[in-house]
Scaffold this motif. Structure first.
Motif: not given
Length: 379
Positions: A311, A322, A324-325, A329-330, A333, A346, A358, A379
């Motif tokens: 990661y 972390l 994740l851009n 997506k963040a 997660f 997030a 992230r 994760l």
């Protein structure tokens, strides 16, 4: 008009709403579900320590059992506990004075605004400094430039370009940056100060106070560099489990802020009981060394595990991001973690730069290594 703004925020998965939470030790309850809290800055896990609270209340002086100061400090709100607190830290930082504020945001906003009123003063700010510092620059209509995060060469280039135009150049940075979790290059900053005599250093220790050295008095003191810093900021709502903030500076600037920092002048002072609790925590800092060591061990273990899974992570200490851009997506997660019993919201723009969304894990001494293993496995 507002509907269009909200629609854009929602389209970019960037609309915020306050979570409804109930707290229980290191857990929060969200919609009835018990979640291990990974979003708190309670790094030493002091906020829910019942023994600590009982000890404090059992020994609290009667004159500090006020739940309001009812006035600003410049009027009748300057209880003795303020002087006692400032004197205690003054002894720890010989040659400096201390001034207490209601919060880190109040402090940075008003002190930087005040400094901006000094003629021929330029600020050079790391691009990742806290919003409170940026707001102080904007409110004070300061002359300032921002340099790429931790880019000392870019910083020195700005110094050389503007050096002859200003009498004072104040560099704004943090000890431990709140989102990337990385350290400033203090030795490089101090070297610049020695090379260019007009420079002053303003360092915020919001996320490092309490967590380094056996006295817990910040990273700068741990490194033996505090005498090089002109403005050192401590905040108390994170590792110290209290509320408020202070600036450690030279006497002339303490007097200046008393007279020019508007958030200090025009705010009702914090209640004496809060200031007394902050002092109580500072006086017990040496007793928390086991918590500090556990925090460092947890952070090292967590980062090792995440790197094994390839990661992209950021963090020099116990703030681990972390990367994740993408906002969506963040969020996904974060929801996955929540479904498995972990609260880790997030982090998105504008708190972090665009396309760097992230999960920011705020580790704390209340965690166990088994908790870390569970998170990594999810994760």
């Amino acid at each position: 008009m507002l509907d269009d703004i909200f629609a854009t925020l929602k389209q970019n998965h960037n609309f915020r709403a306050l979570p409804h939470l109930r707290h229980e030790n290191c857990f929060v309850y969200k919609e009835g579900k018990k979640l291990l809290n990974l979003a708190s800055n309670d790094y030493l896990a002091l906020s829910y320590d019942k023994n600590l609270k009982e000890e404090f209340l059992d020994n609290l002086k009667e004159e500090y059992k006020y739940f309001s100061s009812s006035s600003s400090r410049s009027l009748s709100g300057n209880f003795e506990i303020y002087d006692e607190f400032e004197e205690y830290l003054k002894i720890q930082f010989q040659g400096f004075e201390v001034l207490h504020f209601n919060s880190g945001y109040h402090l940075n906003l008003s002190c930087i605004t005040a400094l901006a009123s000094i003629p021929k003063t330029l600020f050079l700010a790391d691009k990742f400094i806290h919003a409170s510092m940026i707001d102080g620059l904007l409110l004070g209509k300061a002359h300032f430039f921002r340099f790429k995060h931790k880019d000392v060469k870019a910083l020195e280039n700005l110094i050389q370009i503007h050096y002859d135009k200003y009498d004072n150049i104040i560099i704004l940075s943090e000890a431990l940056f709140s989102m990337d979790g990385d350290f400033s290059d203090f030795k490089a900053l101090c070297a610049l100060k020695k090379r260019y005599k007009k420079i002053k250093l303003y360092i915020d220790e919001a996320h490092s106070i309490g967590c380094f050295n056996d006295d817990g008095l910040g990273l700068i003191k741990y490194l033996g560099l505090y005498k090089e810093i002109d403005f050192l900021v401590f905040t108390f709502g994170k590792a110290l489990a209290s509320v408020g903030a202070c600036i450690i500076t030279h006497k002339e600037f303490k007097d200046f802020f008393i007279n020019k920092a508007r958030a200090f002048i025009y705010s009702t002072a914090l209640p004496p009981i809060n200031v007394a609790f902050t002092l109580f925590i500072f006086q017990k800092m040496k007793e928390f060394e086991d918590k500090r060591q556990k925090l460092q061990n947890l952070a090292h273990f967590f980062k090792e595990k995440l790197m094994q899974k390839k990661y992209e992570i950021l963090g020099d200490a116990y703030i681990v991001s972390l990367i994740l851009n993408d906002n969506l997506k963040a969020l996904e997660f974060s929801q996955t973690l929540e479904n498995q019993g972990f609260f880790a919201p997030a982090i998105k723009e504008p708190t972090v730069p665009k396309n760097t969304a992230r999960i920011r894990f705020s580790l704390h001494a209340g965690l166990e290594f088994d908790d870390i293993e569970r998170i990594v496995n999810i994760l």
